[in-house]
Design a protein around this motif. Structure first.
Motif, PDB file in Angstrom:
ATOM      1  N   HIS A  22       4.119  15.520   8.044  1.00 21.77           N
ATOM      2  CA  HIS A  22       2.783  14.977   8.294  1.00 21.77           C
ATOM      3  C   HIS A  22       2.166  14.315   7.064  1.00 21.77           C
ATOM      4  O   HIS A  22       1.122  13.681   7.159  1.00 21.77           O
ATOM      5  CB  HIS A  22       1.849  16.034   8.882  1.00 21.77           C
ATOM      6  N   ASP A  23       2.809  14.456   5.902  1.00 18.28           N
ATOM      7  CA  ASP A  23       2.328  13.802   4.684  1.00 18.28           C
ATOM      8  C   ASP A  23       2.737  12.339   4.611  1.00 18.28           C
ATOM      9  O   ASP A  23       2.347  11.638   3.677  1.00 18.28           O
ATOM     10  CB  ASP A  23       2.869  14.531   3.453  1.00 18.28           C
ATOM     11  N   TYR A  24       3.543  11.904   5.565  1.00 22.44           N
ATOM     12  CA  TYR A  24       4.089  10.556   5.546  1.00 22.44           C
ATOM     13  C   TYR A  24       3.528   9.736   6.690  1.00 22.44           C
ATOM     14  O   TYR A  24       3.296  10.232   7.787  1.00 22.44           O
ATOM     15  CB  TYR A  24       5.617  10.618   5.577  1.00 22.44           C
ATOM     16  N   ASN A  51       8.861   7.327  -6.060  1.00 19.37           N
ATOM     17  CA  ASN A  51       7.568   6.656  -6.047  1.00 19.37           C
ATOM     18  C   ASN A  51       7.635   5.345  -6.835  1.00 19.37           C
ATOM     19  O   ASN A  51       8.683   4.977  -7.366  1.00 19.37           O
ATOM     20  CB  ASN A  51       6.459   7.569  -6.555  1.00 19.37           C
ATOM     21  N   LYS A  52       6.513   4.657  -6.915  1.00 10.33           N
ATOM     22  CA  LYS A  52       6.486   3.344  -7.573  1.00 10.33           C
ATOM     23  C   LYS A  52       6.799   3.437  -9.057  1.00 10.33           C
ATOM     24  O   LYS A  52       7.217   2.461  -9.671  1.00 10.33           O
ATOM     25  CB  LYS A  52       5.124   2.679  -7.363  1.00 10.33           C
ATOM     26  N   ARG A  93       1.460   6.430   1.891  1.00 11.24           N
ATOM     27  CA  ARG A  93       0.450   5.767   1.059  1.00 11.24           C
ATOM     28  C   ARG A  93      -0.174   6.758   0.069  1.00 11.24           C
ATOM     29  O   ARG A  93      -0.983   6.359  -0.767  1.00 11.24           O
ATOM     30  CB  ARG A  93      -0.638   5.159   1.946  1.00 11.24           C
ATOM     31  N   THR A  94       0.231   8.003   0.179  1.00 18.28           N
ATOM     32  CA  THR A  94      -0.307   9.051  -0.676  1.00 18.28           C
ATOM     33  C   THR A  94       0.415   9.061  -2.010  1.00 18.28           C
ATOM     34  O   THR A  94       1.632   8.890  -2.068  1.00 18.28           O
ATOM     35  CB  THR A  94      -0.145  10.412   0.015  1.00 18.28           C
ATOM     36  N   TYR A  95      -0.356   9.303  -3.091  1.00 19.96           N
ATOM     37  CA  TYR A  95       0.262   9.352  -4.415  1.00 19.96           C
ATOM     38  C   TYR A  95       1.168  10.581  -4.578  1.00 19.96           C
ATOM     39  O   TYR A  95       2.228  10.498  -5.192  1.00 19.96           O
ATOM     40  CB  TYR A  95      -0.804   9.377  -5.509  1.00 19.96           C
ATOM     41  N   TYR A  96       0.750  11.705  -4.043  1.00 21.29           N
ATOM     42  CA  TYR A  96       1.529  12.931  -4.197  1.00 21.29           C
ATOM     43  C   TYR A  96       1.738  13.596  -2.835  1.00 21.29           C
ATOM     44  O   TYR A  96       1.125  14.635  -2.546  1.00 21.29           O
ATOM     45  CB  TYR A  96       0.838  13.891  -5.161  1.00 21.29           C
ATOM     46  N   GLY A 137       0.800  -1.225   0.000  1.00 23.81           N
ATOM     47  CA  GLY A 137       0.000   0.000   0.000  1.00 23.81           C
ATOM     48  C   GLY A 137       0.830   1.271   0.000  1.00 23.81           C
ATOM     49  O   GLY A 137       0.289   2.381  -0.022  1.00 23.81           O
ATOM     50  N   VAL A 138       2.154   1.114  -0.006  1.00 24.13           N
ATOM     51  CA  VAL A 138       3.043   2.277   0.016  1.00 24.13           C
ATOM     52  C   VAL A 138       3.322   2.730  -1.402  1.00 24.13           C
ATOM     53  O   VAL A 138       3.751   1.933  -2.242  1.00 24.13           O
ATOM     54  CB  VAL A 138       4.355   1.915   0.742  1.00 24.13           C
TER      55      VAL A 138
END
Length: 122
Positions: free
Chosen positions: A107-109, A51-52, A98-101, A29-30
């Motif tokens: 706090h975004d992580y 990113n992925k 888990r956020t795309y951007y 999910g990461v």
């Protein structure tokens, strides 16, 4: 998701170090993994992420000197640091989102490793 960072140490200015971060658990999910750092008396700051899709993003202060990479088979993130400066001295934290951007604030992580100390002597 558990993150285990390693590879920090003491290096002279102009030298190089490679940090590693082994991820385990439910990593499917990461979408982003990256690095932050925190110097004494300062806020935690963004260093780099990938990113992925393999896209890479860097803070201006490290662009051209640091390279982020990921071995998907090993679920391990790396940060190759070159031309190190005394101002790079900090505790470096591996992180995942888990956020795309995700933005460039902590706090975004969603997940954090324990941190590894990097000290650059002048």
């Amino acid at each position: 998701v558990q993150l285990q960072a390693s590879g920090g140490g003491l290096v002279q200015a102009g030298g190089s170090l490679r940090l590693s971060c082994a991820a385990s658990g439910r990593t499917f999910g990461v979408y982003n993994m990256g690095w932050f750092r925190q110097a004494p008396g300062k806020e935690r700051e963004f260093v780099a992420r990938t990113n992925k899709s393999g896209s890479e993003y860097y803070a201006d202060s490290v662009k051209g000197r640091f390279t982020i990479s990921k071995d998907n088979a090993k679920d391990t993130l790396y940060l190759q640091m070159s031309s190190l400066k005394p101002e790079d001295t900090a505790v470096y934290y591996c992180t995942a989102s888990r956020t795309y951007y995700p933005g460039s604030t902590a706090h975004d992580y969603d997940y954090w490793g324990q941190g590894t100390q990097v000290t650059v002597s002048s």
